[in-house]
Design a protein around this motif. Structure first.
Motif, short mmCIF file in Angstrom:
data_model
loop_
_atom_site.label_atom_id
_atom_site.label_comp_id
_atom_site.label_asym_id
_atom_site.label_seq_id
_atom_site.Cartn_x
_atom_site.Cartn_y
_atom_site.Cartn_z
N SER A 158 9.58 -9.57 -0.31
CA SER A 158 9.88 -8.34 0.29
C SER A 158 9.25 -7.34 0.44
O SER A 158 9.94 -6.50 0.45
N ALA A 159 7.44 -6.90 0.25
CA ALA A 159 7.70 -5.38 -0.14
C ALA A 159 6.05 -5.79 0.40
O ALA A 159 5.62 -6.63 0.26
N LYS A 160 6.42 -4.30 1.58
CA LYS A 160 4.38 -4.66 1.71
C LYS A 160 4.00 -3.29 1.38
O LYS A 160 4.38 -2.60 1.85
N CYS A 161 3.05 -3.38 1.06
CA CYS A 161 2.37 -2.03 -0.09
C CYS A 161 1.23 -1.72 1.20
O CYS A 161 1.15 -0.28 0.80
N GLU A 162 0.87 -2.08 1.90
CA GLU A 162 0.35 -1.84 2.51
C GLU A 162 0.54 -0.67 3.92
O GLU A 162 -0.52 0.01 4.60
N THR A 163 2.05 -0.73 3.81
CA THR A 163 3.04 0.52 4.62
C THR A 163 3.88 0.81 3.65
O THR A 163 3.48 1.61 2.82
N LEU A 164 5.41 1.67 4.20
CA LEU A 164 6.17 1.31 3.56
C LEU A 164 6.77 1.33 2.29
O LEU A 164 7.41 1.62 0.98
N GLY A 165 6.49 -0.23 1.38
CA GLY A 165 6.74 -0.63 -0.13
C GLY A 165 5.92 -0.46 -0.88
O GLY A 165 6.46 -0.54 -2.38
N ILE A 166 5.11 0.54 -0.64
CA ILE A 166 4.47 1.52 -1.60
C ILE A 166 4.63 2.17 -2.23
O ILE A 166 4.96 2.72 -3.24
N ALA A 167 6.10 2.70 -2.35
CA ALA A 167 7.26 3.95 -2.47
C ALA A 167 8.10 3.21 -2.94
O ALA A 167 8.75 3.55 -4.01
N LEU A 168 7.82 1.43 -3.35
CA LEU A 168 8.05 0.43 -4.38
C LEU A 168 7.87 0.86 -5.56
O LEU A 168 8.30 -0.03 -6.29
N GLU A 226 18.08 2.99 -1.67
CA GLU A 226 16.71 2.28 -1.58
C GLU A 226 16.72 0.88 -0.13
O GLU A 226 15.12 0.60 -0.12
N ILE A 227 16.95 0.23 -1.90
CA ILE A 227 16.26 -1.35 -1.07
C ILE A 227 16.82 -1.21 0.46
O ILE A 227 16.05 -2.10 0.94
N GLU A 228 18.32 -0.86 0.30
CA GLU A 228 18.60 -1.84 1.71
C GLU A 228 17.98 -0.71 2.82
O GLU A 228 17.42 -1.25 4.20
N HIS A 229 17.93 0.73 3.00
CA HIS A 229 17.16 1.81 3.66
C HIS A 229 15.55 0.93 3.77
O HIS A 229 14.63 0.68 4.94
N TYR A 230 15.29 0.96 2.78
CA TYR A 230 13.59 0.24 3.03
C TYR A 230 13.96 -1.27 3.91
O TYR A 230 12.82 -1.33 4.63
N LEU A 231 14.52 -2.27 3.25
CA LEU A 231 14.30 -3.84 4.24
C LEU A 231 14.47 -3.05 5.87
O LEU A 231 14.37 -4.25 6.47
N ARG A 232 15.64 -2.64 6.03
CA ARG A 232 16.05 -1.95 7.50
C ARG A 232 15.21 -1.46 8.87
O ARG A 232 15.05 -1.76 9.13
N LEU A 233 14.45 -0.36 7.58
CA LEU A 233 13.11 0.25 8.07
C LEU A 233 11.75 -1.16 8.27
O LEU A 233 11.08 -1.11 9.41
N GLU A 234 11.47 -1.77 7.21
CA GLU A 234 10.49 -2.85 7.38
C GLU A 234 10.42 -3.52 7.72
O GLU A 234 9.33 -4.65 8.38
N GLN A 235 11.85 -4.67 6.88
CA GLN A 235 12.17 -6.34 7.58
C GLN A 235 10.73 -6.55 7.08
O GLN A 235 10.53 -7.43 7.89
N PRO A 236 11.03 -6.84 6.29
CA PRO A 236 9.59 -7.52 5.58
C PRO A 236 9.19 -9.35 4.64
O PRO A 236 9.60 -9.76 4.24
#
Length: 201
Positions: free
Chosen positions: A155-165, A139-149
């Motif tokens: 390392s998490a952008k709550c306003e976009t996909l990071g909310i799913a973390l 999950e961590i790897e997939h999120y970081l590859r998509l968002e590159q925050p």
């Protein structure tokens, strides 16, 4: 009686996240890079670091623009009392998210407003409690590859996909986690002599 013109407004930041948030107030402003060393002092708490840097940024820009109202802001993730900033690289982001998995983290978001021509300066802190889900490496790897925050504290952008973390966010200032607590910013601007509501266009 002619109303005095509103002072100019400057955001002491080049962060696109803070710029987008401040645009919500519909006030004309410009962004200026504050050029401040963000290295923590020995033993400095995350909250103290965020407050110090927010004020340092506002003061640095205010020295160049003494007639303007200047906003400075900073955010530091508080992980067990240790300040955690922007990861900068993929590897550091992986380490940050692994460490925060399943934990409640406090994001200390500070805002400062300085107006040199009147001597006004004040700061506010808007802590945000964020509870992370238990995350696996995939999950961590997939999120970081998509968002590159890599330019976001924690390392998490709550306003976009990071909310799913996340499993929960607790805050009394809803934009604080994105980087600029607008409720507190409005209060400080009013105290500095710039009413956001009446100055909006």
């Amino acid at each position: 009686m002619v109303a005095s013109p509103l002072p100019s407004l400057i955001l002491g930041s080049t962060s696109r996240y803070r710029r987008e948030l401040l645009q919500r107030l519909r006030l004309p402003f410009e962004s200026v890079s504050p050029q401040v060393d963000e290295t923590p002092l020995p033993g400095e708490t995350p909250a103290a670091l965020a407050l110090r840097l927010a004020l340092a940024k506002a003061r640095a820009v205010s020295r160049l623009h003494p007639n303007a109202v200047v906003i400075g802001s900073d955010q530091v993730a508080d992980v067990d009392g240790e300040p955690v900033g922007k990861p900068g690289t993929h590897e550091r982001a992986v380490a940050q998210l692994r460490r925060m998995s399943g934990q409640t983290i406090v994001f200390q978001t500070a805002v400062a407003v300085v107006r040199a021509d009147t001597g006004f300066e004040a700061t506010e802190l808007a802590p945000v409690k964020v509870r992370f889900r238990t995350l696996d490496d995939a999950e961590i790897e997939h999120y970081l590859r998509l968002e590159q925050p890599y330019d976001c504290a924690g390392s998490a952008k709550c306003e976009t996909l990071g909310i799913a973390l996340l499993s929960a966010i607790e805050s009394d200032d809803p934009t604080a986690l994105v980087g600029l607590p607008l409720i507190r910013t409005c209060a400080l601007l009013r105290s500095a002599g710039l009413d956001p509501l009446m100055g909006a266009r």
